[in-house]
Enzyme design. Structure first.
Site, PDB file in Angstrom:
ATOM      1  CD  GLU A  26      -1.003   0.358   3.777  1.00 15.14           C
ATOM      2  OE1 GLU A  26      -1.437   1.592   3.618  1.00 15.14           O
ATOM      3  OE2 GLU A  26      -1.212  -0.484   4.405  1.00 15.14           O
ATOM      4  CE  LYS A 160      -2.871   1.585  11.989  1.00 15.53           C
ATOM      5  NZ  LYS A 160      -3.137   0.812  10.844  1.00 15.53           N
TER       6      LYS A 160
END
Length: 311
Positions: A26, A160
């Site tokens: 990415e 996360k």
């Protein structure tokens, strides 16, 4: 491959045509996830790590409205240093293309573009997921729904820890996304080795993971992603006590400052960087480098395994 919508770098196109291992990367981590000037240095290190482990890196981004699969160094530098680079999820791609924008792809859009071109493995840091208090805000990353309909293997360090990890795992199950721990039955929490949640499946080698990918291809009944959850060793994780204290402060700051939506993750990551005096950034970089290495190993192992599977 070159057309008006997607341009594939010659090296990547040649590797795909030959069935050689390619790893998608990415660009949001470059433009939005890491501070300057470390972001460009780390982006180059990620690509080199993929090469060092036997695969061709294909960093994906948008330049002047054209999706590029395999950004060259000048394009990578541009996305790392230019102001106004858009953060592009799948829903943003067509609008950004029409506006001839420069943009960085998220987990969702990188996965979708990579799968369209036949790239089977993607390395990232951590997935997006269900946000805390989503029962009131309905705030859930588009990563999840995209992965529910995109047949790609994503190597990550879980989600996360600023997110609702349990709810995210429930959504992944509902969406039919397989999650396999690498060398563990514990789901990692990005900065932390263990998020506190168990997994049903684990694999201990890239070859075992390649066998899972090969079985998925042979069965041809599954269109969702395969998540490979690659935890940091405990010796390299962020100190858990420090992590919990900083997270509590950050969540309070969100409410105090009225931060919501897309601004939540960058706000909390910046807060972690500041309050841990850069320790969280060090962990973040180690995460993506480890994931890039494992992704390249899986892609290489799958290249070998796929040779024996009828097309």
């Amino acid at each position: 491959m070159t057309d008006s919508a997607i341009r594939c770098r010659d090296e990547v196109a040649a590797a795909l045509a030959a069935g050689a291992p390619v790893v998608a990367l990415e660009s949001t981590i470059v433009s939005h996830g890491l501070p300057r000037p470390q972001n460009l240095t780390v982006a180059r290190r990620i690509e080199q790590t993929v090469r060092d482990h036997g695969a061709v890196p294909a960093t994906i981004g948008m330049i002047d409205g054209t999706l590029v699969v395999g950004l060259d160094d000048a394009e990578l530098t541009h996305l790392a240093t230019a102001d106004g680079v858009a953060k592009l999820s799948v829903r943003d791609l067509a609008v950004a293309a029409a506006a001839r924008a420069d943009g960085a792809t998220t987990v969702a859009s990188t996965s979708a573009v990579a799968a369209r071109l036949g790239i089977t493995v993607f390395a990232t840091g951590g997935l997006g997921g269900v946000h805390r208090d989503a029962q009131q805000t309905y705030d859930e990353s588009a990563d999840l729904t995209t992965l529910g309909q995109t047949p790609i293997t994503v190597v990550c360090a879980g989600v996360k820890s600023i997110l609702d990890v349990g709810a995210t795992l429930e959504r992944l199950e509902t969406l039919g996304v397989s999650v396999v721990g690498y060398g563990t039955r514990r789901f990692p929490g990005f900065y932390l080795t263990d998020s506190g949640f168990l997994l049903d499946w684990s694999a201990d080698t890239p070859t075992e993971l390649a066998a899972v990918m090969a079985a998925r291809r042979a069965q041809d009944v599954h269109r969702a992603a395969l998540i490979v959850a690659n935890p940091l060793p405990e010796s390299e994780q962020l100190d858990p006590v420090l992590h919990d204290a900083v997270l509590t402060e950050g969540l309070a700051g969100l409410e105090r400052d009225g931060i919501a939506g897309k601004a939540v993750t960058p706000y909390l990551l910046a807060h972690f960087h500041e309050r841990t005096q850069g320790a969280s950034l060090t962990v973040n970089v180690e995460i993506i480098l480890r994931n890039a290495a494992l992704a390249a190993q899986i892609a290489t192992a799958y290249h070998t395994a796929a040779a024996s599977i009828p097309a």
